[in-house]
Scaffold this motif. Structure first.
Motif, PDB file in Angstrom:
ATOM      1  N   GLY A 118       0.797  -1.219   0.000  1.00 34.26           N
ATOM      2  CA  GLY A 118       0.000   0.000   0.000  1.00 34.26           C
ATOM      3  C   GLY A 118       0.827   1.265   0.000  1.00 34.26           C
ATOM      4  N   LEU A 119       0.211   2.345   0.453  1.00 34.78           N
ATOM      5  CA  LEU A 119       0.791   3.683   0.432  1.00 34.78           C
ATOM      6  C   LEU A 119       0.690   4.300   1.824  1.00 34.78           C
ATOM      7  N   ILE A 120       1.756   4.929   2.258  1.00 35.82           N
ATOM      8  CA  ILE A 120       1.758   5.662   3.529  1.00 35.82           C
ATOM      9  C   ILE A 120       2.138   7.103   3.238  1.00 35.82           C
ATOM     10  N   LEU A 121       1.324   8.041   3.717  1.00 38.44           N
ATOM     11  CA  LEU A 121       1.594   9.470   3.612  1.00 38.44           C
ATOM     12  C   LEU A 121       1.707  10.024   5.028  1.00 38.44           C
ATOM     13  N   SER A 122       2.782  10.766   5.291  1.00 35.69           N
ATOM     14  CA  SER A 122       2.998  11.298   6.635  1.00 35.69           C
ATOM     15  C   SER A 122       3.557  12.719   6.551  1.00 35.69           C
ATOM     16  N   VAL A 123       3.033  13.603   7.397  1.00 34.33           N
ATOM     17  CA  VAL A 123       3.516  14.978   7.500  1.00 34.33           C
ATOM     18  C   VAL A 123       3.673  15.299   8.980  1.00 34.33           C
ATOM     19  N   THR A 124       4.833  15.875   9.348  1.00 32.92           N
ATOM     20  CA  THR A 124       5.098  16.257  10.730  1.00 32.92           C
ATOM     21  C   THR A 124       5.665  17.665  10.758  1.00 32.92           C
ATOM     22  N   MET A 125       5.084  18.498  11.578  1.00 28.68           N
ATOM     23  CA  MET A 125       5.561  19.865  11.770  1.00 28.68           C
ATOM     24  C   MET A 125       6.749  19.835  12.725  1.00 28.68           C
ATOM     25  N   LYS A 126       7.808  20.549  12.356  1.00 27.59           N
ATOM     26  CA  LYS A 126       9.006  20.595  13.189  1.00 27.59           C
ATOM     27  C   LYS A 126       8.958  21.853  14.052  1.00 27.59           C
ATOM     28  N   GLY A 127       8.922  21.672  15.356  1.00 28.88           N
ATOM     29  CA  GLY A 127       8.930  22.812  16.263  1.00 28.88           C
ATOM     30  C   GLY A 127       7.550  23.404  16.487  1.00 28.88           C
ATOM     31  N   TYR A 128       7.545  24.650  16.947  1.00 29.12           N
ATOM     32  CA  TYR A 128       6.307  25.359  17.271  1.00 29.12           C
ATOM     33  C   TYR A 128       6.104  26.552  16.360  1.00 29.12           C
ATOM     34  N   TRP A 129       4.858  26.851  16.096  1.00 28.26           N
ATOM     35  CA  TRP A 129       4.455  28.032  15.338  1.00 28.26           C
ATOM     36  C   TRP A 129       3.832  29.001  16.344  1.00 28.26           C
ATOM     37  N   VAL A 130       4.528  30.107  16.602  1.00 27.75           N
ATOM     38  CA  VAL A 130       4.075  31.087  17.587  1.00 27.75           C
ATOM     39  C   VAL A 130       4.257  32.479  16.999  1.00 27.75           C
ATOM     40  N   PRO A 131       3.283  33.308  16.943  1.00 32.26           N
ATOM     41  CA  PRO A 131       1.872  33.095  17.266  1.00 32.26           C
ATOM     42  C   PRO A 131       1.159  32.408  16.114  1.00 32.26           C
ATOM     43  N   ALA A 132       0.427  31.371  16.398  1.00 29.17           N
ATOM     44  CA  ALA A 132      -0.295  30.626  15.374  1.00 29.17           C
ATOM     45  C   ALA A 132      -1.487  31.449  14.888  1.00 29.17           C
ATOM     46  N   PHE A 133      -1.648  31.508  13.589  1.00 26.12           N
ATOM     47  CA  PHE A 133      -2.744  32.240  12.947  1.00 26.12           C
ATOM     48  C   PHE A 133      -2.772  33.712  13.360  1.00 26.12           C
ATOM     49  N   GLY A 134      -1.627  34.247  13.784  1.00 22.31           N
ATOM     50  CA  GLY A 134      -1.552  35.649  14.193  1.00 22.31           C
ATOM     51  C   GLY A 134      -2.147  35.928  15.561  1.00 22.31           C
ATOM     52  N   LEU A 135      -2.514  34.888  16.302  1.00 26.56           N
ATOM     53  CA  LEU A 135      -3.096  35.052  17.642  1.00 26.56           C
ATOM     54  C   LEU A 135      -1.973  34.973  18.668  1.00 26.56           C
ATOM     55  N   ASP A 136      -1.702  36.077  19.339  1.00 24.47           N
ATOM     56  CA  ASP A 136      -0.570  36.170  20.265  1.00 24.47           C
ATOM     57  C   ASP A 136      -0.607  35.150  21.397  1.00 24.47           C
ATOM     58  N   PHE A 137      -1.777  34.656  21.750  1.00 23.46           N
ATOM     59  CA  PHE A 137      -1.921  33.749  22.886  1.00 23.46           C
ATOM     60  C   PHE A 137      -1.848  32.275  22.490  1.00 23.46           C
ATOM     61  N   LEU A 138      -1.592  31.987  21.187  1.00 24.76           N
ATOM     62  CA  LEU A 138      -1.698  30.617  20.692  1.00 24.76           C
ATOM     63  C   LEU A 138      -0.412  30.146  20.029  1.00 24.76           C
ATOM     64  N   GLY A 139       0.006  28.959  20.388  1.00 25.76           N
ATOM     65  CA  GLY A 139       1.121  28.295  19.727  1.00 25.76           C
ATOM     66  C   GLY A 139       0.716  26.877  19.354  1.00 25.76           C
ATOM     67  N   LEU A 140       1.118  26.437  18.178  1.00 22.46           N
ATOM     68  CA  LEU A 140       0.864  25.071  17.733  1.00 22.46           C
ATOM     69  C   LEU A 140       2.195  24.418  17.433  1.00 22.46           C
ATOM     70  N   GLY A 141       2.337  23.159  17.801  1.00 21.21           N
ATOM     71  CA  GLY A 141       3.611  22.512  17.551  1.00 21.21           C
ATOM     72  C   GLY A 141       3.519  21.024  17.347  1.00 21.21           C
ATOM     73  N   TYR A 142       4.503  20.531  16.653  1.00 21.01           N
ATOM     74  CA  TYR A 142       4.678  19.112  16.423  1.00 21.01           C
ATOM     75  C   TYR A 142       3.401  18.436  15.946  1.00 21.01           C
ATOM     76  N   ALA A 143       2.612  19.174  15.155  1.00 19.50           N
ATOM     77  CA  ALA A 143       1.410  18.597  14.569  1.00 19.50           C
ATOM     78  C   ALA A 143       1.831  17.520  13.581  1.00 19.50           C
ATOM     79  N   HIS A 144       1.083  16.453  13.546  1.00 13.96           N
ATOM     80  CA  HIS A 144       1.420  15.380  12.620  1.00 13.96           C
ATOM     81  C   HIS A 144       0.158  14.672  12.140  1.00 13.96           C
ATOM     82  N   ALA A 145       0.274  14.117  10.959  1.00  7.05           N
ATOM     83  CA  ALA A 145      -0.803  13.314  10.385  1.00  7.05           C
ATOM     84  C   ALA A 145      -0.173  12.204   9.554  1.00  7.05           C
ATOM     85  N   LYS A 146      -0.729  11.017   9.677  1.00  2.00           N
ATOM     86  CA  LYS A 146      -0.248   9.875   8.907  1.00  2.00           C
ATOM     87  C   LYS A 146      -1.463   9.085   8.445  1.00  2.00           C
TER      88      LYS A 146
END
Length: 139
Positions: free
Chosen positions: A25-53
């Motif tokens: 079969g097929l495997i697709l994987s994406v992983t974010m390296k580190g944190y995104w701060v401020p996420a979506f321009g929101l000073d109070f929000l950080g997103l990090g190490y998001a992943h999907a497989k």
């Protein structure tokens, strides 16, 4: 940690991508390296190490697996040690499903501190919640 100082410049984000195609079969994987701060321009929000497989397998009827998760940082300075850190991971597979969720210290006082609210609650009220954090999981 990845820091987006321009509030909306997505070019600072880095991802690892993985694709595997084989007889099974097929495997697709994406992983974010580190944190995104401020996420979506929101000073109070950080997103990090998001992943999907996602796993696709013709043998098992097409879609046998999904695995997603990541971390969320909340607070007036999400990179501060006072921020609220939430981690969630979930997976859905033919043989089993799983959930993992955790949050660091989560009390009334820790929420006020994370958002730099300069109020000192009485200890009995300030410590209400989960002073040692909370972890929940099942498989």
């Amino acid at each position: 940690a990845l820091v987006d100082t321009t509030k909306g410049n997505y070019n600072n984000l880095e991802f690892d991508c993985y694709v595997r195609l084989g007889l099974t079969g097929l495997i697709l994987s994406v992983t974010m390296k580190g944190y995104w701060v401020p996420a979506f321009g929101l000073d109070f929000l950080g997103l990090g190490y998001a992943h999907a497989k996602i796993d696709f397998s013709p043998e098992l009827g097409g879609f046998p697996g999904l695995d997603i998760g990541g971390s969320i940082l909340l607070g007036s300075d999400p990179t501060s040690s006072k921020s609220i850190n939430i981690t969630i991971n979930v997976g859905f597979f033919p043989d089993y499903d799983y959930f993992y969720g955790s949050v660091n210290k989560l009390t009334f006082q820790s929420v006020l501190d994370a958002f730099s609210v300069n109020v000192q609650l009485p200890r009995v009220l300030g410590d209400t919640g989960f002073p040692d954090g909370l972890l929940a999981s099942f498989a």
